[in-house]
Enzyme design. Structure first.
Site, short mmCIF file in Angstrom:
data_model
loop_
_atom_site.label_atom_id
_atom_site.label_comp_id
_atom_site.label_asym_id
_atom_site.label_seq_id
_atom_site.Cartn_x
_atom_site.Cartn_y
_atom_site.Cartn_z
N LEU A 183 0.96 -1.15 0.08
CA LEU A 183 0.01 -0.03 -0.12
C LEU A 183 0.93 1.21 -0.05
CD1 LEU A 183 -2.43 -1.05 2.77
CD2 LEU A 183 -2.42 -1.51 0.19
N GLY A 184 0.68 1.89 -0.94
CA GLY A 184 1.78 3.10 -1.23
C GLY A 184 2.87 2.88 -2.06
N GLY A 240 5.54 5.39 -2.73
CA GLY A 240 6.32 6.68 -2.64
C GLY A 240 7.75 6.53 -2.51
N VAL A 244 13.67 -17.31 2.81
CA VAL A 244 12.28 -17.59 3.57
C VAL A 244 11.91 -18.97 3.28
CG1 VAL A 244 9.67 -17.01 3.14
CG2 VAL A 244 11.40 -14.90 3.13
N VAL A 256 11.01 3.37 13.50
CA VAL A 256 11.86 4.10 14.08
C VAL A 256 13.44 4.04 13.58
CG1 VAL A 256 12.85 4.46 16.52
CG2 VAL A 256 10.49 3.76 16.29
N ILE A 272 18.04 1.46 10.71
CA ILE A 272 18.84 0.97 11.90
C ILE A 272 18.06 -0.26 12.53
CG2 ILE A 272 19.93 1.47 14.31
CD1 ILE A 272 20.15 4.20 13.38
N LYS A 275 8.34 8.64 17.33
CA LYS A 275 9.33 7.48 17.79
C LYS A 275 9.85 7.25 19.23
CE LYS A 275 11.21 8.44 13.12
NZ LYS A 275 11.88 9.13 12.38
#
Ligand SMILES: NC(=O)C1=CN([C@@H]2O[C@H](COP(=O)(O)OP(=O)(O)OC[C@H]3O[C@@H](n4cnc5c(N)ncnc54)[C@H](O)[C@@H]3O)[C@@H](O)[C@H]2O)C=CC1
Ligand SMILES: N[C@@H](CC=O)C(=O)O
Ligand code: NA
Length: 440
Positions: A9-10, A12, A33, A130, A134, A203
């Site tokens: 979804l999205g 950008g 996987v 967040v 990282i 965050k």
């Protein structure tokens, strides 16, 4: 080999990079996987919008509601609260694993979403929310789950770190540095969230919730952005071998009446140039974690940008996909502590106060007397005589001087009251700035 169906979804800055990696690295991901990750569709607002990544047109749809149905994994990278929240709830109710980078949503509606995910027995993962690339949430949630975290302190917003760093290193203007951060894909769709500190506050709430095993949301965070930080503040910091950084700080405190609580706050902070966080440049982020047994840990890396953030998203996707392949149950933390969020007034900190004052006998004594009356101790005081008096001094038609006063650590409430009393003095033309200081 099995196939897991993925909805995105999205599309950008981050979504387009996630789609690229899912398509380009499909074989590698399948090997990791144990099932192929099939990108079943990408929900966008406008199919014909130009995009940085060339993606097959047949994948695009404007019907996000239909796309989330019957998928193993739904990746939400639209941002904002609605329709992201409703689509995530729909995906969870349909039994899908959800991966998102949406800190604004997690910090405001996280509890509802976790509860629904718990009920449905599905995973809700948000490492990208967040500090971008990282790995910080998983280390806190998993690696440090046998320890007791006492403090988390870090630079968690790439846009503001980029702006402050540009102002410090190249003398760039705030507005130009912000434009560059937007062009580089670091800023939120509405950059107010970055520069007013709300993104870092979201965050901070997420970090505090996971670190202290309790529920915090955006309203529990004291938040000050960087819009009031001036080129003069940065120059004064430089003169004093300091640097200004927007920090998020979450710490466990014992108040005067013995209550244990958590303070979560975001504000521009002066740090000595020798402090490790002072060396975090550009859109990089760094988070310090202090724990009883582990001691100090520091996590550092790219905190924003399409590809780095997509890396964190893919990490969550692979981890969730492996769990789906293994068919194992997904357990969230069952029991939460109920530690209250403390107001800023409960914090102990140190201030650097910039004052435009009349250059006349007795001024320093009057200011010092106010500090003493609030029990606040002065560490250093620096006076500069203006060559070009500030507007307030000109209006008062008297010679002016600039004072920069750094206090010892003291209760926030006493420091704030000191500033208010100083502001009211007739010999004070203006309070130029008030910045908190860490690391001295
Ligand atoms: N850009 C970054 O460095 C980082 C972003 N994030 C988070 O990732 C998410 C995405 O961020 P960006 O990719 O930078 O944002 P963006 O604004 O570049 O992309 C969002 C895309 O979603 C689309 N969209 C919005 N509403 C939609 C709807 N109702 N239906 C279909 N498409 C819709 C927009 O048209 C846009 O293309 C946000 O939650 C952001 O906070 C997290 C970490 C870093
Ligand atoms: N706008 C955010 C993006 C990452 O979370 C930032 O600048 O850090
Ligand atoms: Na992260």
């Amino acid at each position: 080999m099995d196939t897991l169906k993925v909805a995105l979804l999205g599309c950008g800055n981050v979504g387009s990079q996630v789609a690229r990696i899912l398509l380009e690295d499909a074989d590698d991901l399948a090997a990791r996987v144990g099932a192929r990750l099939e990108l079943a569709g990408i929900a966008v607002r406008n199919i014909d919008s130009p995009r940085e990544v060339d993606l097959p047109r047949h994948l695009f749809t404007t019907d996000a509601e239909t796309l989330v149905k019957g998928k193993d994994i739904v990746i939400e990278l639209m941002g904002g609260i609605e329709p992201a929240r409703s689509l995530i709830l729909r995906a969870i109710e349909g039994g899908s694993t959800v991966v998102t980078g949406n800190k604004a949503l997690i910090a405001t509606h996280g509890q509802q979403l976790y509860a629904k995910a718990h009920e449905a027995g599905v995973r809700l993962a948000y490492e990208a929310a967040v500090a971008g690339a990282i790995p910080i949430l998983r280390p806190i949630r998993e690696s440090l789950s046998g320890d007791r975290i006492t403090r988390v302190l870090g630079i968690v917003n790439g846009t503001t770190n980029y702006i402050l760093d540009q102002m410090d290193s190249t003398g760039a203007q705030f507005a130009d540095a912000l434009k560059a951060a937007q062009a580089l894909g670091y800023a939120e769709a509405d950059p107010t969230a970055d520069i007013e500190g709300l993104d870092a506050a979201a965050k901070g709430a997420i970090l505090a919730g996971l670190s202290f095993h309790t529920d915090f949301n955006l309203d529990d965070v004291y938040c000050e952005g960087i819009t009031k930080v001036t080129a003069d503040d940065i120059a004064a910091a430089k003169d004093a071998s300091m640097v200004i950084k927007l920090l998020a700080i979450a710490e466990k405190l014992i108040t005067e009446d013995g209550t244990e609580g958590i303070s979560v706050r975001v504000h521009p902070t002066l740090l000595p140039r020798t402090h490790p966080l002072a060396a975090v440049h550009g859109a990089f982020n760094a988070v310090f974690v202090e724990a009883d047994n582990a001691g100090q840990l520091m996590f550092y890396g790219q905190g924003a940008g399409g590809a780095p953030t997509a890396s964190a998203v893919l990490g969550d996707v692979v981890s969730a996909a492996r769990a789906l392949v293994a068919g194992g149950p997904w357990r969230l933390e069952d029991t939460k502590a109920e530690i209250p969020a403390l107001p800023l007034s409960a914090v102990t900190t140190s201030y650097c106060i910039g004052l435009d004052v009349a250059d006349q006998p007795g001024v320093l004594a009057r200011i010092a007397q106010i500090f003493a009356s609030h029990g606040v101790s002065i560490e250093t005081m620096r006076q500069t005589i203006h060559t070009e008096p500030a507007a307030a001094a000109l209006a008062a038609e008297r010679p002016a001087a600039e004072l920069r006063i750094v206090t010892h650590r003291g209760p926030e409430a006493a420091l704030a009251a000191t500033v208010e009393d100083i502001r009211a003095l007739d010999v004070v033309n203006s309070v130029i700035s008030v910045l908190r200081v860490e690391g001295v």
